[in-house]
Design a protein around this motif. Structure first.
Motif, mmCIF file in Angstrom:
data_model
loop_
_atom_site.group_PDB
_atom_site.id
_atom_site.type_symbol
_atom_site.label_atom_id
_atom_site.label_comp_id
_atom_site.label_asym_id
_atom_site.label_seq_id
_atom_site.Cartn_x
_atom_site.Cartn_y
_atom_site.Cartn_z
ATOM 1 N N MET A 193 -90.603 58.717 -20.036
ATOM 2 C CA MET A 193 -89.204 58.519 -19.988
ATOM 3 C C MET A 193 -88.445 59.877 -20.563
ATOM 4 S SD MET A 193 -86.536 56.438 -22.741
ATOM 5 C CE MET A 193 -87.455 54.721 -22.428
ATOM 6 N N ASP A 194 -87.537 60.348 -19.578
ATOM 7 C CA ASP A 194 -86.824 61.445 -20.021
ATOM 8 C C ASP A 194 -85.429 61.229 -20.894
ATOM 9 O OD1 ASP A 194 -84.914 60.840 -18.085
ATOM 10 O OD2 ASP A 194 -85.600 62.082 -16.453
ATOM 11 N N ILE A 195 -84.782 62.251 -21.077
ATOM 12 C CA ILE A 195 -83.603 62.018 -21.868
ATOM 13 C C ILE A 195 -82.476 61.230 -21.135
ATOM 14 C CG2 ILE A 195 -82.530 64.379 -21.217
ATOM 15 C CD1 ILE A 195 -82.489 62.661 -24.866
ATOM 16 N N TYR A 196 -82.439 61.487 -19.940
ATOM 17 C CA TYR A 196 -81.338 60.795 -19.158
ATOM 18 C C TYR A 196 -81.644 59.427 -19.256
ATOM 19 C CZ TYR A 196 -81.365 65.920 -17.632
ATOM 20 O OH TYR A 196 -81.639 66.900 -17.671
ATOM 21 N N GLU A 197 -82.853 58.812 -19.090
ATOM 22 C CA GLU A 197 -83.281 57.756 -19.171
ATOM 23 C C GLU A 197 -82.964 56.973 -20.445
ATOM 24 O OE1 GLU A 197 -86.776 57.362 -15.831
ATOM 25 O OE2 GLU A 197 -87.173 58.075 -17.738
ATOM 26 N N ALA A 198 -83.245 57.774 -21.557
ATOM 27 C CA ALA A 198 -83.154 57.453 -23.016
ATOM 28 C C ALA A 198 -81.603 57.109 -23.211
ATOM 29 C CB ALA A 198 -83.755 58.313 -23.822
ATOM 30 N N LEU A 199 -80.969 58.013 -22.983
ATOM 31 C CA LEU A 199 -79.532 58.032 -23.135
ATOM 32 C C LEU A 199 -78.903 56.715 -22.479
ATOM 33 C CD1 LEU A 199 -78.616 61.587 -23.179
ATOM 34 C CD2 LEU A 199 -79.047 60.365 -25.117
ATOM 35 N N LYS A 246 -67.434 73.862 -21.734
ATOM 36 C CA LYS A 246 -66.247 73.096 -21.760
ATOM 37 C C LYS A 246 -66.763 71.393 -21.430
ATOM 38 C CE LYS A 246 -61.972 72.266 -18.998
ATOM 39 N NZ LYS A 246 -61.442 72.632 -17.839
ATOM 40 N N VAL A 247 -67.832 71.436 -20.563
ATOM 41 C CA VAL A 247 -68.244 69.931 -20.291
ATOM 42 C C VAL A 247 -68.915 69.294 -21.726
ATOM 43 C CG1 VAL A 247 -69.915 69.103 -19.158
ATOM 44 C CG2 VAL A 247 -68.489 70.486 -17.898
ATOM 45 N N VAL A 248 -69.592 70.445 -22.168
ATOM 46 C CA VAL A 248 -70.210 69.867 -23.654
ATOM 47 C C VAL A 248 -69.496 69.685 -24.552
ATOM 48 C CG1 VAL A 248 -72.081 70.569 -25.288
ATOM 49 C CG2 VAL A 248 -72.565 71.214 -22.997
ATOM 50 N N ASP A 255 -68.121 60.217 -17.722
ATOM 51 C CA ASP A 255 -68.499 61.628 -17.645
ATOM 52 C C ASP A 255 -69.740 61.962 -18.275
ATOM 53 O OD1 ASP A 255 -65.441 61.876 -17.347
ATOM 54 O OD2 ASP A 255 -64.991 62.095 -19.541
ATOM 55 N N GLU A 256 -70.282 61.582 -19.147
ATOM 56 C CA GLU A 256 -71.616 62.147 -19.430
ATOM 57 C C GLU A 256 -72.674 62.119 -18.242
ATOM 58 O OE1 GLU A 256 -73.102 61.812 -23.684
ATOM 59 O OE2 GLU A 256 -74.144 60.380 -22.766
ATOM 60 N N GLU A 257 -72.748 60.568 -17.747
ATOM 61 C CA GLU A 257 -73.758 60.286 -16.926
ATOM 62 C C GLU A 257 -73.494 61.083 -15.670
ATOM 63 O OE1 GLU A 257 -74.303 56.142 -16.528
ATOM 64 O OE2 GLU A 257 -74.999 56.000 -18.769
ATOM 65 N N ASN A 258 -72.397 61.514 -15.274
ATOM 66 C CA ASN A 258 -72.220 62.288 -14.052
ATOM 67 C C ASN A 258 -72.110 63.892 -14.373
ATOM 68 O OD1 ASN A 258 -72.049 60.105 -11.977
ATOM 69 N ND2 ASN A 258 -69.897 59.649 -13.284
ATOM 70 N N GLU A 259 -71.129 64.192 -15.096
ATOM 71 C CA GLU A 259 -71.059 65.675 -15.524
ATOM 72 C C GLU A 259 -71.915 66.501 -16.317
ATOM 73 O OE1 GLU A 259 -66.870 66.766 -16.421
ATOM 74 O OE2 GLU A 259 -66.018 64.962 -15.465
ATOM 75 N N ILE A 260 -72.326 65.855 -17.289
ATOM 76 C CA ILE A 260 -73.175 66.155 -18.523
ATOM 77 C C ILE A 260 -74.464 66.342 -18.039
ATOM 78 C CG2 ILE A 260 -73.834 66.350 -21.100
ATOM 79 C CD1 ILE A 260 -70.948 65.444 -21.843
ATOM 80 N N PHE A 261 -75.013 65.285 -17.414
ATOM 81 C CA PHE A 261 -76.282 65.014 -17.034
ATOM 82 C C PHE A 261 -76.364 66.065 -15.914
ATOM 83 C CE2 PHE A 261 -77.672 60.472 -18.107
ATOM 84 C CZ PHE A 261 -77.132 60.772 -19.522
ATOM 85 N N ALA A 262 -75.469 66.267 -14.970
ATOM 86 C CA ALA A 262 -75.673 67.113 -13.867
ATOM 87 C C ALA A 262 -75.908 68.356 -14.408
ATOM 88 C CB ALA A 262 -74.600 67.179 -12.896
ATOM 89 N N GLU A 263 -75.110 68.812 -15.427
ATOM 90 C CA GLU A 263 -75.242 70.206 -15.769
ATOM 91 C C GLU A 263 -76.529 70.524 -16.706
ATOM 92 O OE1 GLU A 263 -73.684 73.863 -16.889
ATOM 93 O OE2 GLU A 263 -72.614 72.355 -15.656
ATOM 94 N N ALA A 264 -76.931 69.347 -17.380
ATOM 95 C CA ALA A 264 -78.356 69.586 -18.097
ATOM 96 C C ALA A 264 -79.342 69.632 -16.985
ATOM 97 C CB ALA A 264 -78.517 68.233 -18.951
ATOM 98 N N LYS A 265 -79.561 68.712 -15.889
ATOM 99 C CA LYS A 265 -80.490 68.705 -15.080
ATOM 100 C C LYS A 265 -80.501 70.117 -14.315
ATOM 101 C CE LYS A 265 -80.357 63.941 -14.239
ATOM 102 N NZ LYS A 265 -80.327 62.881 -13.154
ATOM 103 N N LYS A 266 -79.609 71.005 -14.103
ATOM 104 C CA LYS A 266 -79.603 72.269 -13.879
ATOM 105 C C LYS A 266 -80.092 73.174 -14.819
ATOM 106 C CE LYS A 266 -75.118 72.712 -12.907
ATOM 107 N NZ LYS A 266 -73.853 73.193 -12.773
ATOM 108 N N ALA A 267 -80.015 73.012 -16.001
ATOM 109 C CA ALA A 267 -80.412 73.704 -17.256
ATOM 110 C C ALA A 267 -81.927 73.395 -17.705
ATOM 111 C CB ALA A 267 -79.712 73.667 -18.229
ATOM 112 N N PHE A 268 -82.534 72.222 -17.611
ATOM 113 C CA PHE A 268 -83.885 71.715 -18.035
ATOM 114 C C PHE A 268 -84.720 71.383 -17.004
ATOM 115 C CE2 PHE A 268 -80.536 70.186 -21.353
ATOM 116 C CZ PHE A 268 -80.717 71.441 -22.263
#
Length: 177
Positions: free
Chosen positions: A1-7, A65-67, A111-124
């Motif tokens: 399970m990754d962080i996105y699935e856990a959240l 800003k997103v975070v 917001d989180e599942e769209n914007e923040i997850f997208a930002e995180a998937k670019k970073a991690f």
């Protein structure tokens, strides 16, 4: 399970409980159980998410800003939860606040599942996302056992720049030892 699935798993659980709460009659005493269940999922989820997910995003120079918008929505949602707890205890019209809590939460997860997850998937990397899920899942039960004041202080500490937050955590751990 990754962080996105856990959240997302927590999000889905909270959606169900909030919907169940909203569907109750105003005089149904089962609301006490549901409000406590919401608190026991929402607060540990938020603190662990801030500590593990949001602060890691901040550390890798993701779109701040997103975070911070996510932090702001956590504060708004928890304020509504605490208002709901007080209104319910005082036998005031709790349903309107419960509906506002549900709306705030649904807006946040969108917001989180769209914007923040997208930002995180670019970073991690995938491995980092899995590691964050493990840390998140280990931290939640510890937070659930903590009281209102400690959870509130942790919310504030999570908002601080990481170097200051780490210093405060170290001071607090040294005092506890």
């Amino acid at each position: 399970m990754d962080i996105y699935e856990a959240l997302k798993k927590d999000h889905d659980e909270l959606k169900i409980v909030l919907e169940e709460l909203i569907s109750l009659r105003a005089d149904d005493d089962y609301r006490y159980v549901l409000i406590e269940e919401i608190r026991n999922v929402l607060v540990p989820h938020s603190r662990a998410e801030e500590s593990i997910f949001y602060n890691t995003l901040r550390a890798v120079n993701a779109d701040k800003k997103v975070v911070f918008h996510g932090f702001q929505e956590h504060l708004e949602t928890e304020t509504l939860l605490r208002t709901l707890q007080v209104m319910d205890r005082m036998n005031l019209d709790w349903k309107a606040t419960a509906k506002k809590l549900q709306e705030s939460f649904l807006h946040h997860i969108e917001d989180e599942e769209n914007e923040i997850f997208a930002e995180a998937k670019k970073a991690f990397t995938e491995e980092e996302a899995i590691g964050m899920a493990e840390a998140f899942l280990q931290l939640k039960p510890k937070i659930e056992k903590e009281g209102f004041v400690k959870n509130t202080v942790d919310m504030v500490v999570n908002l601080l720049p990481p170097r200051l937050a780490d210093k405060l955590r170290n001071i607090r751990e040294n005092r506890a030892a």
